[in-house]
Every structure is written in C-alpha cells, then in structure tokens.
Write an enzyme that holds these catalytic residues in place. Structure first.
Site, PDB file in Angstrom:
ATOM      1  N   ASP A   6       0.855  -1.184   0.000  1.00  0.00           N
ATOM      2  CA  ASP A   6       0.000   0.000   0.000  1.00  0.00           C
ATOM      3  C   ASP A   6       0.894   1.238   0.000  1.00  0.00           C
ATOM      4  OD1 ASP A   6      -2.905   0.996   0.362  1.00  0.00           O
ATOM      5  OD2 ASP A   6      -1.806   2.167   1.825  1.00  0.00           O
ATOM      6  N   TYR A  38      -0.398   8.660  -2.805  1.00  0.00           N
ATOM      7  CA  TYR A  38      -0.218   8.435  -4.230  1.00  0.00           C
ATOM      8  C   TYR A  38      -1.345   9.101  -5.028  1.00  0.00           C
ATOM      9  CZ  TYR A  38       3.263   4.592  -3.843  1.00  0.00           C
ATOM     10  OH  TYR A  38       4.372   3.832  -3.626  1.00  0.00           O
ATOM     11  N   GLY A  39      -2.487   9.265  -4.366  1.00  0.00           N
ATOM     12  CA  GLY A  39      -3.724   9.637  -5.062  1.00  0.00           C
ATOM     13  C   GLY A  39      -3.717  10.979  -5.755  1.00  0.00           C
ATOM     14  N   CYS A  69      -4.095  -1.373  -2.498  1.00  0.00           N
ATOM     15  CA  CYS A  69      -4.166   0.072  -2.683  1.00  0.00           C
ATOM     16  C   CYS A  69      -4.968   0.279  -3.959  1.00  0.00           C
ATOM     17  CB  CYS A  69      -2.750   0.629  -2.832  1.00  0.00           C
ATOM     18  SG  CYS A  69      -2.685   2.394  -3.168  1.00  0.00           S
ATOM     19  N   ASN A  70      -6.094   0.949  -3.833  1.00  0.00           N
ATOM     20  CA  ASN A  70      -6.948   1.171  -4.998  1.00  0.00           C
ATOM     21  C   ASN A  70      -6.248   2.032  -6.037  1.00  0.00           C
ATOM     22  OD1 ASN A  70     -10.082   0.376  -4.288  1.00  0.00           O
ATOM     23  ND2 ASN A  70      -8.859   0.780  -2.498  1.00  0.00           N
ATOM     24  N   THR A  71      -5.462   2.986  -5.561  1.00  0.00           N
ATOM     25  CA  THR A  71      -4.793   3.908  -6.476  1.00  0.00           C
ATOM     26  C   THR A  71      -3.762   3.154  -7.319  1.00  0.00           C
ATOM     27  OG1 THR A  71      -5.131   5.635  -4.833  1.00  0.00           O
ATOM     28  CG2 THR A  71      -3.569   6.098  -6.586  1.00  0.00           C
ATOM     29  N   CYS A 186     -10.861   3.186  -1.465  1.00  0.00           N
ATOM     30  CA  CYS A 186      -9.523   3.530  -0.977  1.00  0.00           C
ATOM     31  C   CYS A 186      -9.371   2.810   0.358  1.00  0.00           C
ATOM     32  CB  CYS A 186      -9.404   5.041  -0.769  1.00  0.00           C
ATOM     33  SG  CYS A 186      -7.860   5.528   0.026  1.00  0.00           S
ATOM     34  N   THR A 187      -8.314   2.031   0.471  1.00  0.00           N
ATOM     35  CA  THR A 187      -8.178   1.205   1.684  1.00  0.00           C
ATOM     36  C   THR A 187      -8.021   2.067   2.942  1.00  0.00           C
ATOM     37  OG1 THR A 187      -5.890   0.924   0.978  1.00  0.00           O
ATOM     38  CG2 THR A 187      -7.369  -0.951   0.699  1.00  0.00           C
TER      39      THR A 187
HETATM   40  N1  DGL Z   1      -4.791   3.265   0.256  1.00  0.00           N
HETATM   41  C1  DGL Z   1      -4.647   3.913  -1.016  1.00  0.00           C
HETATM   42  C2  DGL Z   1      -5.837   3.571  -1.886  1.00  0.00           C
HETATM   43  O1  DGL Z   1      -6.485   2.551  -1.616  1.00  0.00           O
HETATM   44  C3  DGL Z   1      -4.364   5.353  -0.745  1.00  0.00           C
HETATM   45  C4  DGL Z   1      -3.920   6.085  -1.882  1.00  0.00           C
HETATM   46  C5  DGL Z   1      -3.025   7.270  -1.646  1.00  0.00           C
HETATM   47  O2  DGL Z   1      -1.894   7.085  -1.190  1.00  0.00           O
HETATM   48  O3  DGL Z   1      -3.439   8.365  -2.011  1.00  0.00           O
HETATM   49  O4  DGL Z   1      -6.148   4.243  -2.838  1.00  0.00           O
END
Ligand code: DGL
Length: 269
Positions: A6, A38-39, A69-71, A186-187
């Site tokens: 993640d 990351y988003g 991590c969804n992103t 988003c987790t």
């Molecule tokens: N946990 C990440 C997700 O599921 C967070 C993304 C990020 O770092 O912005 O998207």
C-alpha cells in the site's frame, strides 16, 4: 510468503482481514509512507513507485503480491500484469482490489445504483466505472474524489473535528443520489468507516474492500495450488516494512491491528 503493498497505512485493513481469515499466513507488508499519498500523483509516477515496491518484494523471495491500494490497482496493475510480469517475473503474480470489489458491489446493489469514493487518481482513472459496467452495463454509478482523507489518516487524524467536517463535505456531494451501495474505493477509508456509516445513518450498504479482498484471496489460493503453501505455513511470520518513520508506523499499526508491531525501515528506488 505473500506481499501486501500500500502507499501507506491503508493496506493494514487488508492485513487485519487476512489475520482473521488466514491466521497462519506469512506476509510481508510494505507501506510506502514516505511518498504517500499516491492519489494526487500522475499515472506514470504511481506506476514507477508501484513497480519499485513490486521489485523490492519479489527480491525478498515473495511470489504473490496483493496491491492493497486502490490507487496503485487503478493506475499500475494492468500495465504490470500485461507488460512487466511476463517479461521479468513470468512465474510470479500480482492481484489488485478493484475487480473483486466491483463484483461484490454489482451483486449486492438492489436498485443498481452504486457510489464510489476514492482518491483523485482512482476516480479520474474510472477503473471502478469500467469494472462495474463490465459486471452489469445497466448500473448507474456516481463517483466522488476525497483527496484530503488519505493525508488525514496518514497523520492519524481520523477522530479529529477537521476530519469530520471534511468527510461531511465530500459525502454531502453525493448524498442526494439514491444509491444503495457505497464502495470505499480507498483502503485508507476503512479507518473512517464508522463515521461514513454514521453520516448516512446506516442507510447505505458500505463495502469495505479489505474484507472482500481478503476473502477473494482465500478463493484464489484454493484455485492456484502453486501458491497454496502460503496459506499453510505454521510460522505465522508477519513482517512490516515502511519507507517512512518506523515510530509513526508502529504507533498507527499497533493501534489499528491491536497488537505490538515493530516495523523495519527500507528505501525504494
Ligand atoms: N490506500 C490507497 C488507496 O487505496 C491510498 C492512496 C493514496 O496514497 O493516495 O487508494
């Protein structure tokens, strides 16, 4: 050994779900806290960062990675699976979070209206829209980016007044749509699930991607015997790595997982 990746703390929700479903699983958790979120980054940067994490985990002898991590799943998974793995790691695999969650959401929604909240990158990528429409082209989908939530969770501000106000601001943008199912895309949002549920007064089905991803992984391991040894280990080895401060990581992870976590610091490049 399984790898869980993640951008920061969000994937701990997947680790927690896995601890409950497969307590004997050995895993290495890698949080790129130093470079989260990351988003708000471009696709190419998210791809490069995720690739570096994948290289690092594979170099530890890991054969299967869950991008929790969804992103990263939205912006890097497809390219990694289609171009990078066949060339450099033909005997290893990477799984993402978008498809399993879309499958469950589509089956669960009664009125066929689904809302998705996520980071800016996840929402702009339309990865959920694509996967949901693949499941059922009739679905009506409303999306909302919530860019400030990840930094607040990374700063352990989930119970602050500021978070409550910012969360209410984002959720009120979609509240007038009569969707019955809300995807936490988003987790990190698992840390805010109670507050999201309270905002909607318990009227929406809220899908926590962590639990879905963990149970889909169990199915995957049953279907792929080459990875089955992962689930059978008696060592219960759980390794936590962070690119950020180990003190900060240990504090947040210990609180969230309910047991003492001692992480190790690593650098990615
Ligand atoms: N946990 C990440 C997700 O599921 C967070 C993304 C990020 O770092 O912005 O998207």
């Amino acid at each position: 050994m399984l790898g869980i990746f993640d951008s920061g703390f969000g994937g701990l929700s997947v680790a927690k779900a896995l601890d409950e479903i497969l307590p004997n699983l050995d895993y290495t958790y890698l949080g790129d806290n130093a470079r989260a979120p990351y988003g708000d980054k471009d696709q190419e940067i998210i791809y490069q960062y995720t690739k570096q994490a994948v290289d690092y985990l594979f170099a530890q002898g890991i054969s299967l990675i869950v991008l929790a991590c969804n992103t990263a799943s939205s912006e890097a998974l497809r390219k990694l699976q289609q171009e990078y793995l066949p060339k450099f790691y033909p005997d290893k695999n990477i799984l993402g979070v978008i498809r399993p969650v879309a499958e469950v959401a589509s089956a669960m929604s009664k009125n066929k209206k689904i809302a998705v909240i996520g980071t800016k990158a996840t929402i702009l990528s339309e990865a959920y829209v694509r996967e949901l429409k693949t499941q059922d082209p009739q679905l009506i989908i409303v999306q909302q980016a919530c860019p400030l939530l990840v930094p607040l969770v990374e700063e352990s501000q989930e119970n602050s007044k500021a978070t409550e106000l910012i969360l209410a601001h984002y959720l009120s943008q979609i509240a007038s749509n009569d969707f019955d199912t809300l995807i936490l895309g988003c987790t990190h949002y698992a840390f805010l699930q109670d507050k999201i549920d309270a905002f909607f007064q318990g009227q929406k089905k809220i899908l926590d991607s962590a639990i879905i991803v963990a149970s889909k992984l169990v199915d995957y391991l049953a279907r792929h015997r080459e990875y089955l040894d992962l689930a059978r280990s008696q060592k219960k080895q759980k390794i936590f790595l962070t690119t950020g401060s180990t003190d900060k990581f240990d504090q947040a992870a210990t609180k969230f997982l309910g047991r003492q976590i001692n992480s190790q610091h690593i650098n990615l490049k």
